[in-house]
Design a protein around this motif. Structure first.
Motif, PDB file in Angstrom:
ATOM      1  N   MET A 142       1.015  -1.358   0.016  1.00 34.95           N
ATOM      2  CA  MET A 142       0.058   0.285   0.004  1.00 34.95           C
ATOM      3  C   MET A 142       0.887   1.246  -0.060  1.00 34.95           C
ATOM      4  O   MET A 142       1.992   1.547   0.913  1.00 34.95           O
ATOM      5  CB  MET A 142      -0.911  -0.020   1.417  1.00 34.95           C
ATOM      6  CG  MET A 142      -1.990   1.219   1.484  1.00 34.95           C
ATOM      7  SD  MET A 142      -2.978   0.903   2.994  1.00 34.95           S
ATOM      8  CE  MET A 142      -3.870   2.496   2.596  1.00 34.95           C
ATOM      9  N   THR A 143       0.575   2.164  -0.898  1.00 36.11           N
ATOM     10  CA  THR A 143       1.292   3.421  -1.011  1.00 36.11           C
ATOM     11  C   THR A 143       1.151   4.341   0.171  1.00 36.11           C
ATOM     12  O   THR A 143       0.003   4.670   0.556  1.00 36.11           O
ATOM     13  CB  THR A 143       1.211   4.105  -2.195  1.00 36.11           C
ATOM     14  OG1 THR A 143       1.274   3.426  -3.514  1.00 36.11           O
ATOM     15  CG2 THR A 143       2.116   5.505  -2.440  1.00 36.11           C
ATOM     16  N   ARG A 144       2.220   4.619   0.689  1.00 35.03           N
ATOM     17  CA  ARG A 144       2.213   5.601   1.974  1.00 35.03           C
ATOM     18  C   ARG A 144       1.789   7.067   1.557  1.00 35.03           C
ATOM     19  O   ARG A 144       2.325   7.591   0.364  1.00 35.03           O
ATOM     20  CB  ARG A 144       3.697   5.705   2.515  1.00 35.03           C
ATOM     21  CG  ARG A 144       3.457   6.557   3.856  1.00 35.03           C
ATOM     22  CD  ARG A 144       4.849   6.542   4.518  1.00 35.03           C
ATOM     23  NE  ARG A 144       5.032   7.556   5.814  1.00 35.03           N
ATOM     24  CZ  ARG A 144       6.291   7.692   6.185  1.00 35.03           C
ATOM     25  NH1 ARG A 144       7.179   7.231   5.951  1.00 35.03           N
ATOM     26  NH2 ARG A 144       6.213   8.684   7.286  1.00 35.03           N
ATOM     27  N   PRO A 145       0.647   7.724   2.246  1.00 36.04           N
ATOM     28  CA  PRO A 145       0.294   8.936   1.997  1.00 36.04           C
ATOM     29  C   PRO A 145       1.350  10.112   1.894  1.00 36.04           C
ATOM     30  O   PRO A 145       2.226   9.998   2.773  1.00 36.04           O
ATOM     31  CB  PRO A 145      -0.734   9.317   2.675  1.00 36.04           C
ATOM     32  CG  PRO A 145      -0.574   8.527   3.922  1.00 36.04           C
ATOM     33  CD  PRO A 145       0.091   7.331   3.546  1.00 36.04           C
ATOM     34  N   ALA A 146       1.178  10.963   0.910  1.00 34.34           N
ATOM     35  CA  ALA A 146       2.198  12.108   1.089  1.00 34.34           C
ATOM     36  C   ALA A 146       1.887  13.059   2.372  1.00 34.34           C
ATOM     37  O   ALA A 146       2.961  13.723   2.813  1.00 34.34           O
ATOM     38  CB  ALA A 146       2.311  12.983  -0.337  1.00 34.34           C
ATOM     39  N   ILE A 147       0.687  13.142   2.554  1.00 33.03           N
ATOM     40  CA  ILE A 147       0.302  13.821   3.961  1.00 33.03           C
ATOM     41  C   ILE A 147      -0.630  13.199   4.611  1.00 33.03           C
ATOM     42  O   ILE A 147      -1.761  12.858   3.869  1.00 33.03           O
ATOM     43  CB  ILE A 147      -0.317  15.295   3.303  1.00 33.03           C
ATOM     44  CG1 ILE A 147       0.648  16.253   2.314  1.00 33.03           C
ATOM     45  CG2 ILE A 147      -0.806  16.110   4.452  1.00 33.03           C
ATOM     46  CD1 ILE A 147       0.043  17.270   1.908  1.00 33.03           C
ATOM     47  N   HIS A 148      -0.579  12.897   5.967  1.00 37.78           N
ATOM     48  CA  HIS A 148      -1.365  12.194   6.626  1.00 37.78           C
ATOM     49  C   HIS A 148      -1.825  12.999   7.668  1.00 37.78           C
ATOM     50  O   HIS A 148      -0.948  13.428   8.796  1.00 37.78           O
ATOM     51  CB  HIS A 148      -0.746  10.907   7.128  1.00 37.78           C
ATOM     52  CG  HIS A 148      -1.734  10.241   8.201  1.00 37.78           C
ATOM     53  ND1 HIS A 148      -2.988   9.708   7.935  1.00 37.78           N
ATOM     54  CD2 HIS A 148      -1.274   9.955   9.473  1.00 37.78           C
ATOM     55  CE1 HIS A 148      -3.243   9.058   9.102  1.00 37.78           C
ATOM     56  NE2 HIS A 148      -2.512   9.345  10.069  1.00 37.78           N
ATOM     57  N   ILE A 149      -2.923  13.407   7.923  1.00 37.42           N
ATOM     58  CA  ILE A 149      -3.577  14.390   8.948  1.00 37.42           C
ATOM     59  C   ILE A 149      -4.609  13.701   9.791  1.00 37.42           C
ATOM     60  O   ILE A 149      -5.552  13.132   9.320  1.00 37.42           O
ATOM     61  CB  ILE A 149      -4.217  15.658   8.409  1.00 37.42           C
ATOM     62  CG1 ILE A 149      -3.136  16.407   7.749  1.00 37.42           C
ATOM     63  CG2 ILE A 149      -4.690  16.649   9.602  1.00 37.42           C
ATOM     64  CD1 ILE A 149      -3.638  17.536   6.970  1.00 37.42           C
ATOM     65  N   ASP A 150      -4.467  13.471  11.112  1.00 36.60           N
ATOM     66  CA  ASP A 150      -5.198  12.819  11.824  1.00 36.60           C
ATOM     67  C   ASP A 150      -5.773  13.677  13.346  1.00 36.60           C
ATOM     68  O   ASP A 150      -4.863  13.882  13.974  1.00 36.60           O
ATOM     69  CB  ASP A 150      -4.425  11.530  12.440  1.00 36.60           C
ATOM     70  CG  ASP A 150      -5.203  10.514  13.324  1.00 36.60           C
ATOM     71  OD1 ASP A 150      -6.561  10.761  13.323  1.00 36.60           O
ATOM     72  OD2 ASP A 150      -4.697   9.679  14.277  1.00 36.60           O
ATOM     73  N   SER A 151      -7.107  13.807  13.264  1.00 32.95           N
ATOM     74  CA  SER A 151      -7.517  14.487  14.580  1.00 32.95           C
ATOM     75  C   SER A 151      -6.902  15.706  14.705  1.00 32.95           C
ATOM     76  O   SER A 151      -6.602  16.390  15.787  1.00 32.95           O
ATOM     77  CB  SER A 151      -7.604  13.628  15.670  1.00 32.95           C
ATOM     78  OG  SER A 151      -8.406  12.412  15.318  1.00 32.95           O
ATOM     79  N   LEU A 152      -6.616  16.589  13.840  1.00 28.35           N
ATOM     80  CA  LEU A 152      -5.917  17.939  13.916  1.00 28.35           C
ATOM     81  C   LEU A 152      -6.715  18.945  14.589  1.00 28.35           C
ATOM     82  O   LEU A 152      -7.763  19.106  13.832  1.00 28.35           O
ATOM     83  CB  LEU A 152      -4.959  18.188  12.547  1.00 28.35           C
ATOM     84  CG  LEU A 152      -3.949  19.286  12.541  1.00 28.35           C
ATOM     85  CD1 LEU A 152      -2.869  18.886  13.417  1.00 28.35           C
ATOM     86  CD2 LEU A 152      -3.983  19.874  11.178  1.00 28.35           C
ATOM     87  N   GLY A 153      -6.137  19.642  15.462  1.00 25.52           N
ATOM     88  CA  GLY A 153      -6.717  20.710  15.982  1.00 25.52           C
ATOM     89  C   GLY A 153      -5.764  21.974  16.362  1.00 25.52           C
ATOM     90  O   GLY A 153      -4.836  21.678  16.676  1.00 25.52           O
ATOM     91  N   LYS A 154      -6.231  23.314  16.274  1.00 27.44           N
ATOM     92  CA  LYS A 154      -5.332  24.310  16.601  1.00 27.44           C
ATOM     93  C   LYS A 154      -6.430  25.270  17.354  1.00 27.44           C
ATOM     94  O   LYS A 154      -7.493  25.708  16.893  1.00 27.44           O
ATOM     95  CB  LYS A 154      -4.966  25.120  15.531  1.00 27.44           C
ATOM     96  CG  LYS A 154      -3.944  26.364  15.774  1.00 27.44           C
ATOM     97  CD  LYS A 154      -2.820  25.789  16.346  1.00 27.44           C
ATOM     98  CE  LYS A 154      -2.133  27.278  16.819  1.00 27.44           C
ATOM     99  NZ  LYS A 154      -0.929  27.077  17.829  1.00 27.44           N
ATOM    100  N   ARG A 155      -6.037  25.533  18.589  1.00 28.49           N
ATOM    101  CA  ARG A 155      -6.674  26.296  19.572  1.00 28.49           C
ATOM    102  C   ARG A 155      -5.938  27.506  19.826  1.00 28.49           C
ATOM    103  O   ARG A 155      -4.630  27.515  20.220  1.00 28.49           O
ATOM    104  CB  ARG A 155      -7.032  25.553  20.884  1.00 28.49           C
ATOM    105  CG  ARG A 155      -7.895  26.396  21.724  1.00 28.49           C
ATOM    106  CD  ARG A 155      -7.739  25.903  23.099  1.00 28.49           C
ATOM    107  NE  ARG A 155      -6.617  25.544  23.766  1.00 28.49           N
ATOM    108  CZ  ARG A 155      -6.125  24.727  24.486  1.00 28.49           C
ATOM    109  NH1 ARG A 155      -6.875  23.694  24.893  1.00 28.49           N
ATOM    110  NH2 ARG A 155      -4.898  24.594  24.969  1.00 28.49           N
ATOM    111  N   TYR A 156      -6.506  28.651  19.865  1.00 29.96           N
ATOM    112  CA  TYR A 156      -5.875  29.870  20.242  1.00 29.96           C
ATOM    113  C   TYR A 156      -6.979  30.510  21.519  1.00 29.96           C
ATOM    114  O   TYR A 156      -7.910  30.264  21.705  1.00 29.96           O
ATOM    115  CB  TYR A 156      -6.180  31.016  19.083  1.00 29.96           C
ATOM    116  CG  TYR A 156      -5.202  30.870  18.066  1.00 29.96           C
ATOM    117  CD1 TYR A 156      -3.855  30.990  18.092  1.00 29.96           C
ATOM    118  CD2 TYR A 156      -5.820  30.233  16.867  1.00 29.96           C
ATOM    119  CE1 TYR A 156      -2.979  30.754  16.806  1.00 29.96           C
ATOM    120  CE2 TYR A 156      -4.941  30.023  15.707  1.00 29.96           C
ATOM    121  CZ  TYR A 156      -3.692  30.279  15.672  1.00 29.96           C
ATOM    122  OH  TYR A 156      -2.944  29.896  14.642  1.00 29.96           O
TER     123      TYR A 156
END
Length: 441
Positions: free
Chosen positions: A1-15
């Motif tokens: 299986m090809t590895r993804p170039a970008i893998h984002i998992d449950s990303l959050g950014k709080r200010y």
């Protein structure tokens, strides 16, 4: 299986609203904000000394001051995939790209990137005003991660792309804003990355520069580079990308085929409408007829706000005839986004209704705008209901300007009149014209 170039998992950014330091930011941001932080804390101490009431009034709960720019973002991007990130202002698009570019750090979740990354977020960032254009090419290239030998090898191509050869030995503080942007993009575009992250580059500079940027991005996508593009220009996004991700209030609203994502975005209040309906009592018209509905639909009868340039656009009128005796016909003007009338068309050309009176009742009329006719852009429809009498001027009963609107987009791949051409393709219409060529002798 090809590895993804970008893998984002449950990303959050709080200010935290009102705070100047966030432990999730990088060291550079934190260091720059220290003077403001110290003076802010000093003001708080002085406030407490002067009275509890005033100090307490400035204190709010942490939860009330939390602002999540991104929340629970999860998706993968395959190597060589071009993905358009779209959404309204404040949706979290730029924050997402800054996290992926390591400009700021996420509050939660993770983002893994495989390969060399070039970020075109604020082109020209890192230029030193006192240095010349030549010196800033080497400085900016080094900041972006290029070796000196690599910059030297690509120097002529960078200068040629930027079009600033005459001003190479002039300090950039004397450059116009457009010249700085061109030089900044030229340096970043020649990094030859595996992954290209672009934020609204197509919205800056003059039209010639924008077309050059677009051609460069099209070339990168055709070479199989992974591209993440943020833009409010739906035609550019649809041309460059096959997949789209729609953000709203920091969350993913839709992830799928770019034409479906664009349609969802356009129906979120951006002003482009593919369907318009009126109540019978308030519908435009008079005691002879009333226009009840106007729809832009595809070949399956589904309402749409955006159409592939190769596919036909069907315009459907629903109207009611109230009295017998009129040779009533629906017609429409088609206007492009520059306000030009592209053409007018009317149902009087339909042979079954030519010179015939219509009995009272409900009617549906449909006009087909063939594929590979219109150029890219946004079009508005002026809907008309009028009667025709031989030897007399047309009598207009309904003229609803800007009744509905739709967008036409073209992809990078062939199949339209664009062919292999990249960049801007001028013209009010874009039909496929039949050509024949033969070799003489």
């Amino acid at each position: 299986m090809t590895r993804p170039a970008i893998h984002i998992d449950s990303l959050g950014k709080r200010y935290l609203l009102g705070e100047t330091v966030d432990l999730n930011r990088d060291f550079r941001e934190t260091l720059a904000s220290l003077p403001h932080l110290l003076s802010s804390r000093l003001r708080r101490l002085l406030g407490r000394g002067r009275g509890r009431g005033r100090a307490a009034a400035g204190i709010s709960s942490r939860a009330a001051r939390e602002f999540w720019a991104l929340r629970d973002i999860t998706f993968d991007v395959a190597p060589g995939e071009a993905v358009g990130i779209i959404g309204r202002n404040g949706a979290g698009k730029s924050t997402l790209l800054k996290v992926l570019s390591r400009i700021t750090w996420p509050t939660e979740g993770k983002a893994d990137i495989l390969g060399r990354v070039s970020s075109l977020l604020e082109v020209g960032t890192g230029f030193h005003n006192e240095l010349t254009g030549r010196e800033n090419i080497f400085l900016n290239g080094a900041i972006l991660g290029m070796k000196r030998a690599e910059i030297t090898r690509k120097f002529d191509a960078i200068v040629d792309f930027a079009g600033t050869e005459r001003f190479l030995d002039t300090p950039v503080k004397r450059y116009s804003s457009g010249m700085r942007v061109r030089l900044g993009f030229a340096v970043a575009a020649h990094l030859d990355p595996d992954i290209l992250i672009v934020d609204e580059v197509l919205a800056v500079g003059d039209i010639t520069f924008q077309n050059k940027c677009l051609r460069r991005l099209e070339s990168d996508t055709q070479q199989g580079k992974t591209v993440l593009l943020v833009s409010h220009n739906m035609q550019s996004v649809a041309r460059l990308c096959r997949r789209g991700i729609l953000l709203d209030a920091g969350e993913i609203v839709r992830d799928g085929a770019i034409e479906d994502v664009v349609q969802t975005y356009l129906t979120m209040g951006s002003g482009v409408r593919g369907v318009r309906e009126w109540e019978p009592d308030s519908a435009p018209g008079n005691d002879l007829c009333r226009l009840l509905r106007l729809r832009c639909i595809d070949g399956d009868g589904e309402p749409r706000d955006s159409f592939d340039i190769r596919r036909p656009v069907h315009l459907e009128f629903t109207y009611e005839v109230l009295k017998m005796g009129a040779r009533l016909h629906p017609s429409f003007f088609l206007y492009n986004q520059a306000g030009q009338a592209v053409f007018i068309s009317g149902a009087m050309h339909a042979p079954q209704w030519a010179n015939r009176e219509r009995a009272p009742g409900l009617y549906h009329s449909r006009a087909e705008l063939p594929g590979n006719l219109l150029a890219e852009g946004t079009y508005t429809i002026a809907a008309i209901l009028h009667t025709l009498t031989v030897g007399k001027p047309s009598q207009v009963h309904v003229h609803e300007r800007d009744a509905v609107a739709f967008t036409v987009y073209d992809r990078v791949e062939g199949g339209s009149a664009r062919g292999e051409h990249i960049g801007a393709y001028p013209g009010v219409v874009r039909p496929i014209i039949r050509w024949e060529t033969e070799k003489a002798g």
